[in-house]
Design an enzyme around this catalytic site. Sequence first.
Site, PDB file in Angstrom:
ATOM      1  N   ASN A  74      32.969  43.260  -7.185  1.00  0.00           N
ATOM      2  CA  ASN A  74      33.183  41.882  -6.701  1.00  0.00           C
ATOM      3  C   ASN A  74      33.981  42.171  -5.249  1.00  0.00           C
ATOM      4  O   ASN A  74      33.539  42.347  -3.909  1.00  0.00           O
ATOM      5  CB  ASN A  74      33.629  40.926  -7.391  1.00  0.00           C
ATOM      6  N   ASP A  75      35.470  42.195  -5.215  1.00  0.00           N
ATOM      7  CA  ASP A  75      36.447  42.254  -4.446  1.00  0.00           C
ATOM      8  C   ASP A  75      36.128  43.386  -3.500  1.00  0.00           C
ATOM      9  O   ASP A  75      36.147  43.356  -2.259  1.00  0.00           O
ATOM     10  CB  ASP A  75      37.562  42.315  -4.933  1.00  0.00           C
ATOM     11  N   VAL A  76      35.751  44.741  -4.127  1.00  0.00           N
ATOM     12  CA  VAL A  76      35.452  45.863  -3.191  1.00  0.00           C
ATOM     13  C   VAL A  76      34.415  45.890  -2.444  1.00  0.00           C
ATOM     14  O   VAL A  76      33.973  46.799  -1.510  1.00  0.00           O
ATOM     15  CB  VAL A  76      35.502  47.218  -4.159  1.00  0.00           C
TER      16      VAL A  76
END
Lengths: 469, 100
Positions: A394-396
């Site tokens: 997600n965040d990456v």
Amino acid sequence: MGYLIETVYFLTAALFILGLKRMSHPTTARSGIVWAGYGMVLATVVSFVHPQITANIIPTNYVLMVVAIAIGGAIAWWGAKKVPMTAMPQMIAIYNGMGGGAAAAIAAVELLKNHGDKVPQTHILIMAVAGALIGAVAFSGSVVAFGKLQELKFFKDDAKFRFTGQQKANAVIFGAAVLLGLVIALSHSASGALISVFFLLALAFGAMMALPIGGADMPVVISLFNAFTGLAVALEGFVLGNSAMIIAGIIVGSSGTLLTLMMAKAMNRSVSNVLFSNWAALGSGEAQAVTGSLKPMEPPDAAIQMAYASKVIIVPGYGMAVAQAQHKIWEMCKLLIERDVVVKFAIHPVAGRMPGHMNVLLAEAGVPYDLIFDMEEINEEFLTADVALVIGANDVVNPAARTDKASPIYGMPILNVDHAKNVQVIKRGKGVGFAGIENALFFADNTRMVYGDAQKVAAGMIQGIKDLG
Amino acid sequence: MEAVVAFFSPIYILMLAGILGYEIIGKVPVILHTPLMSGTNFVHGIVLVGAMVALGQAVTPLEQTIGFLGVLLGAGNAVGGYFVTERMLEMFKSSKGQEK
């Protein structure tokens, strides 16, 4: 006897260095650990006749030694063989903690022995105390890190370990431990009680330091404790005049420090930022609102899109590890490769819970390492990819890291998944990532959400490709 | 003079080993970071040797107890570190045939 010991220690140090060197390339890595292993066995065997022991033989101690090695070795062997690959980070943490504890124990014996009759040199005592402090911190900190990654109930809620003035409290504990350590080192005749209090303070500091840190930051912390243990071992090596310990300890200390910095850099955070703050305190305002809608897609449809693509890039994240989906995913990729689709894996430096953690999981599933690429190697290629398949990451892959200055992850290097023609995201539900922010990628026009457990979705995709005939 | 040399030689070891550790890690591809961290974790298991020496010299029951714990933990570090690393590295294969 002294010559024998020193020769073997010299050999051991050489084997460690050559072993680590071999471990730095995938084709020789396996032999590297074996070489280092021989070094360890040699050093251990020969240490039974170390002159510092044989000068005044106490038979009970030999019995204790053998029993301790048998028990410690057997438990560790059992644990290392039994643990699933996803749990590797916490196993490294606990074994690392044991090393730190052992270094602290050496210091404790030396300090207890040294009061009274013979007066040791002050600089030796200072090193013993410093090693004890660092080793004890690594021990209790690693135990906490293990508990957090193992998701033991007690450690579940990071927030309950955060309180106002925490850093001041930690600083006071640390300061008290250092002060007591200096008193012990300089007085040359500290009482057992004073030494106990010193160790308790050091252990408390290690635990306090690790407790408020979130699970996703743990790799950096484990790596840091690994470097700490190396340093503690080297310091106790100086105390005992043991060159094998000095060399091995310092090598681990310096390489561990570098690895820690590399990990923190990949997360776009400084080490002090990881240790002394938390995500909630970051970000400098309201994040940009995300517009658009989430467009779901069924696994077979997603599979067909990939089957007719010429290039597919797969982006695995921790979600894949949790679902144990790497085997199914690779099975699906093999079907795609049979259909002449170019399949590549893109790994973000902090995907999973440690740098390289994803690679280990993919290797376990049988993915050849020449299909696996680092972020720098592959980021340009998303422009030419027909499909980018994001699995539990997600965040990456959040483009806000490039564009949104108010976002807590702004500035973190990300995989340019949004540059691919089509994006598919396998995700368990609609929740936000670890950073607690929405991901604009998921709402983009060319993104489809494939909801479900990654393993089941992969199975559905395999069926979808097979149905094409 | 000899005392001075004896004092400084560990400092030289410290400097050279420090540079060596830095150099070894610097060239490692990201895919090997976790195994290598595990490998360095194994290497500091050499603390076992020190714990054995400490226990061997222990006289009082308290020293013996702490020394026993030290050897136990050190052995755990060395043995566990080895097998975890070995298990991870065993899995690395290339699609162009297998080299070991």
